[in-house]
Structure formats: C-alpha cells, structure tokens
Design an enzyme around this catalytic site. Sequence first.
Site, PDB file in Angstrom:
ATOM      1  N   LYS A 179       0.805  -1.068  -0.043  1.00 40.25           N
ATOM      2  CA  LYS A 179      -0.061   0.108   0.032  1.00 40.25           C
ATOM      3  C   LYS A 179       0.630   1.218  -0.036  1.00 40.25           C
ATOM      4  O   LYS A 179       0.745   2.344  -0.683  1.00 40.25           O
ATOM      5  CB  LYS A 179      -1.016  -0.015   1.166  1.00 40.25           C
ATOM      6  N   ARG A 229      -9.769   0.312   8.554  1.00 37.43           N
ATOM      7  CA  ARG A 229      -9.456  -1.059   8.706  1.00 37.43           C
ATOM      8  C   ARG A 229     -10.561  -1.676   9.538  1.00 37.43           C
ATOM      9  O   ARG A 229     -10.317  -3.027   9.791  1.00 37.43           O
ATOM     10  CB  ARG A 229      -8.291  -1.158   9.714  1.00 37.43           C
ATOM     11  N   ARG A 262      11.830  -5.229   4.769  1.00 37.78           N
ATOM     12  CA  ARG A 262      11.657  -3.972   4.538  1.00 37.78           C
ATOM     13  C   ARG A 262      12.724  -2.673   5.281  1.00 37.78           C
ATOM     14  O   ARG A 262      12.980  -2.957   6.409  1.00 37.78           O
ATOM     15  CB  ARG A 262      10.313  -3.568   4.787  1.00 37.78           C
ATOM     16  N   ARG A 290      14.553   0.588  10.234  1.00 35.38           N
ATOM     17  CA  ARG A 290      13.473  -0.475  10.151  1.00 35.38           C
ATOM     18  C   ARG A 290      12.579  -0.255  11.107  1.00 35.38           C
ATOM     19  O   ARG A 290      12.654   0.309  12.113  1.00 35.38           O
ATOM     20  CB  ARG A 290      14.267  -1.829  10.402  1.00 35.38           C
ATOM     21  N   ARG A 316      -0.206  -9.232  13.091  1.00 33.80           N
ATOM     22  CA  ARG A 316      -1.070  -8.354  12.268  1.00 33.80           C
ATOM     23  C   ARG A 316      -1.856  -8.948  11.423  1.00 33.80           C
ATOM     24  O   ARG A 316      -3.032  -8.447  10.702  1.00 33.80           O
ATOM     25  CB  ARG A 316       0.117  -7.332  11.679  1.00 33.80           C
TER      26      ARG A 316
HETATM   27  P1  AP5 Z   1       4.909  -1.741   1.965  1.00 31.94           P
HETATM   28  O1  AP5 Z   1       4.731  -0.902   0.808  1.00 31.94           O
HETATM   29  O2  AP5 Z   1       5.570  -1.133   2.979  1.00 31.94           O
HETATM   30  O3  AP5 Z   1       3.576  -2.278   2.416  1.00 31.94           O
HETATM   31  P2  AP5 Z   1       2.114  -1.949   3.058  1.00 31.94           P
HETATM   32  O4  AP5 Z   1       0.994  -2.506   2.627  1.00 31.94           O
HETATM   33  O5  AP5 Z   1       2.280  -0.102   3.053  1.00 31.94           O
HETATM   34  O6  AP5 Z   1       2.591  -2.500   4.578  1.00 31.94           O
HETATM   35  P3  AP5 Z   1       2.546  -1.995   6.081  1.00 31.94           P
HETATM   36  O7  AP5 Z   1       3.265  -2.993   6.592  1.00 31.94           O
HETATM   37  O8  AP5 Z   1       2.861  -0.479   6.301  1.00 31.94           O
HETATM   38  O9  AP5 Z   1       0.963  -2.187   6.265  1.00 31.94           O
HETATM   39  P4  AP5 Z   1       0.266  -2.112   7.627  1.00 31.94           P
HETATM   40  O10 AP5 Z   1      -0.925  -2.216   7.206  1.00 31.94           O
HETATM   41  O11 AP5 Z   1       0.587  -3.516   8.561  1.00 31.94           O
HETATM   42  O12 AP5 Z   1       1.224  -1.121   8.414  1.00 31.94           O
HETATM   43  P5  AP5 Z   1       0.623   0.403   9.032  1.00 31.94           P
HETATM   44  O13 AP5 Z   1       1.715   1.254   9.030  1.00 31.94           O
HETATM   45  O14 AP5 Z   1      -0.265   0.547   8.283  1.00 31.94           O
HETATM   46  O15 AP5 Z   1       5.889  -2.997   1.329  1.00 31.94           O
HETATM   47  C1  AP5 Z   1       6.241  -3.802   2.216  1.00 31.94           C
HETATM   48  C2  AP5 Z   1       7.427  -4.438   1.587  1.00 31.94           C
HETATM   49  O16 AP5 Z   1       7.379  -5.146   0.257  1.00 31.94           O
HETATM   50  C3  AP5 Z   1       8.527  -3.312   1.446  1.00 31.94           C
HETATM   51  O17 AP5 Z   1       9.898  -3.534   1.746  1.00 31.94           O
HETATM   52  C4  AP5 Z   1       8.338  -3.141  -0.202  1.00 31.94           C
HETATM   53  O18 AP5 Z   1       9.496  -2.813  -0.807  1.00 31.94           O
HETATM   54  C5  AP5 Z   1       7.979  -4.731  -0.505  1.00 31.94           C
HETATM   55  N1  AP5 Z   1       7.097  -4.742  -1.847  1.00 31.94           N
HETATM   56  C6  AP5 Z   1       5.988  -3.750  -2.037  1.00 31.94           C
HETATM   57  N2  AP5 Z   1       5.499  -4.407  -3.380  1.00 31.94           N
HETATM   58  C7  AP5 Z   1       6.259  -5.234  -3.723  1.00 31.94           C
HETATM   59  C8  AP5 Z   1       6.017  -6.091  -4.753  1.00 31.94           C
HETATM   60  N3  AP5 Z   1       4.916  -6.113  -5.699  1.00 31.94           N
HETATM   61  N4  AP5 Z   1       6.960  -7.351  -4.996  1.00 31.94           N
HETATM   62  C9  AP5 Z   1       7.980  -7.467  -4.019  1.00 31.94           C
HETATM   63  N5  AP5 Z   1       8.118  -6.875  -2.713  1.00 31.94           N
HETATM   64  C10 AP5 Z   1       7.200  -5.578  -2.654  1.00 31.94           C
HETATM   65  O19 AP5 Z   1       0.076  -0.187  10.528  1.00 31.94           O
HETATM   66  C11 AP5 Z   1       1.096  -0.271  11.378  1.00 31.94           C
HETATM   67  C12 AP5 Z   1       0.075  -0.539  12.859  1.00 31.94           C
HETATM   68  O20 AP5 Z   1      -0.585   0.578  13.297  1.00 31.94           O
HETATM   69  C13 AP5 Z   1      -0.938  -1.435  12.779  1.00 31.94           C
HETATM   70  O21 AP5 Z   1      -0.467  -2.956  12.966  1.00 31.94           O
HETATM   71  C14 AP5 Z   1      -1.878  -0.942  13.720  1.00 31.94           C
HETATM   72  O22 AP5 Z   1      -1.389  -1.328  15.184  1.00 31.94           O
HETATM   73  C15 AP5 Z   1      -1.832   0.455  13.621  1.00 31.94           C
HETATM   74  N6  AP5 Z   1      -2.666   1.001  12.684  1.00 31.94           N
HETATM   75  C16 AP5 Z   1      -2.464   1.622  11.559  1.00 31.94           C
HETATM   76  N7  AP5 Z   1      -3.472   2.165  10.767  1.00 31.94           N
HETATM   77  C17 AP5 Z   1      -4.582   1.616  11.699  1.00 31.94           C
HETATM   78  C18 AP5 Z   1      -6.143   1.750  11.842  1.00 31.94           C
HETATM   79  N8  AP5 Z   1      -6.743   2.266  10.503  1.00 31.94           N
HETATM   80  N9  AP5 Z   1      -6.832   1.264  12.567  1.00 31.94           N
HETATM   81  C19 AP5 Z   1      -6.267   0.874  13.828  1.00 31.94           C
HETATM   82  N10 AP5 Z   1      -4.898   0.463  13.803  1.00 31.94           N
HETATM   83  C20 AP5 Z   1      -4.170   1.077  12.936  1.00 31.94           C
END
Ligand code: AP5
Length: 210
Positions: A14, A89, A123, A156, A168
């Site tokens: 994303k 979410r 990542r 990281r 997660r």
């Molecule tokens: P990346 O682009 O970083 O993936 P992402 O989908 O953004 O993953 P996140 O881990 O950021 O999502 P998340 O939803 O768990 O975390 P968030 O910060 O929102 O890509 C991942 C890796 O893969 C990278 O290394 C990239 O280079 C690689 N990659 C990308 N595309 C690729 C491809 N096509 N092929 C190969 N490799 C690829 O949330 C963190 C925490 O915050 C949650 O656990 C929760 O506690 C809290 N939180 C956040 N939002 C909410 C909400 N709305 N409600 C409640 N809690 C929340």
Amino acid sequence: MQSIVLFGPPGAGKGTQAQRIMESTGLPQVSTGDMLRAAVAAGTPTGLEAKKYMDAGQLVPDEVIINLIKDRIKESDAQNGVMFDGFPRTIPQAEALASITEVSHVIAIDVPDERIVERICGRFTCNECGSVYHDTFNPTKVAGQCDNCDSKDFKRRADDNESTVMSRLTAYHEQTSPLADWYLSKGIFHVIDGDRDIDEISKDIIEALK
Ligand code: AP5
C-alpha cells in the site's frame, strides 16, 4: 471532495504504491500507520496509547484513529480528497469515513499470506523522505543511498518482526477483510493482483482509477 482507499494486508504494498501513484492522482497520501508512528516518536498521549497496540500487532482503537483522521482531513492539502493508506480497517472506521468524505475507489492489493512475512522482514525505509525499499525485492539503485533524496539514513520498523507480523495478519483477517464485502456492495471495490512486479501493479491501479 473525492478520496481513494488503498486496502490490503500488512506488507501488501500500500505504501509503496501510494508513493508511486501520488503524482498521477494528485492526492496526498494519508497513512494512519505513519501518523501513529510520528505520534509515538513525539511521545504524545495518542502515541503512548497507540504504542502498546502497535507493538502487539493489534489494531489501535477506532476512536483514536477516527479522531486522527478527522483532524488530518481539515488540513489545506486535503481539501480536494486524499489517498488513504491503511485506513479504514474496521466497519466503524468505514462508517465514520463515509460520514466525512466521499470515497470514489477502494483499491484492494491482493497478496497471499505466504508472501507477507518475507516482504515485511526485508523492508527498510529512508529516514529523510520515507521511500520504501526491500533488501531483495526492491533495493536502492546505489547500495546504502536513497534513490529519491540521496540520504544514507535508513530505518527498520519495530513491528517488522515475524511474530508481530503474524498478529497483524490475524487482525487483518478477523477485523479488516470483512470490509471488502461492505465496499463490494457499494460497487467501488477493485481487486488488483499484488503478487507481481511493482510497476505492473502501479499501471493497473492507475487504470482502475480512470
Ligand atoms: P509496503 O509498501 O511497505 O507495504 P504496506 O502494505 O504499506 O505494509 P505496512 O506494513 O505498512 O502495512 P500495515 O497495514 O501493516 O502497517 P501500518 O503502518 O498501516 O511494502 C512492504 C515491503 O514489500 C517493502 O519492503 C516493499 O519494498 C516490498 N514490496 C512492495 N511491493 C512489492 C511487490 N510487488 N513485490 C515485492 N516486494 C514488494 O500499520 C501499523 C500498525 O499501526 C498496525 O498494526 C496497527 O497497530 C496500527 N494502525 C494503523 N492504521 C490503523 C487503523 N486504521 N486502525 C487501527 N490500527 C491502525
């Protein structure tokens, strides 16, 4: 104002796609994960409350998230819509969003669970501009230097370890995936195969947004 939602499991890509399609959509990326990490780093009351959930791989309570979003979309750059990354979410978050802005497209990036751990555990991000990389799948062009801003300072995430990723993923399947049906019924849900080359995925997302 019309906004779009990038939807999908942790590590689906994303954030990676948000950065790539920002120029063509003209919409700013609003990542609740980034906002929460900034609040944790700043030691605000929101950050202190959120940290215990984030460290455990659990969702932060809806009320905290909805208040963050309500404040964020009052800012000047959000007046023509935004690109939500990782929000909503839960159904209550989606209902709150529907009451404050119109969502034109929900882009669901579909990646099988077995790919998620290897993606997240490799990542790293630029500490200056936030560009997202991967040790194997998406390395910097010059080793140790950000492609976007030339910084040599990378970080990281604390929650990017195997056991937190499994929590997660469980939270995603139990609390977030039911939203797919909610948005399908509204006719704005587009599924994109996210288990492919990053550029191919971007092209399909831009096409789906037309
Ligand atoms: P990346 O682009 O970083 O993936 P992402 O989908 O953004 O993953 P996140 O881990 O950021 O999502 P998340 O939803 O768990 O975390 P968030 O910060 O929102 O890509 C991942 C890796 O893969 C990278 O290394 C990239 O280079 C690689 N990659 C990308 N595309 C690729 C491809 N096509 N092929 C190969 N490799 C690829 O949330 C963190 C925490 O915050 C949650 O656990 C929760 O506690 C809290 N939180 C956040 N939002 C909410 C909400 N709305 N409600 C409640 N809690 C929340």
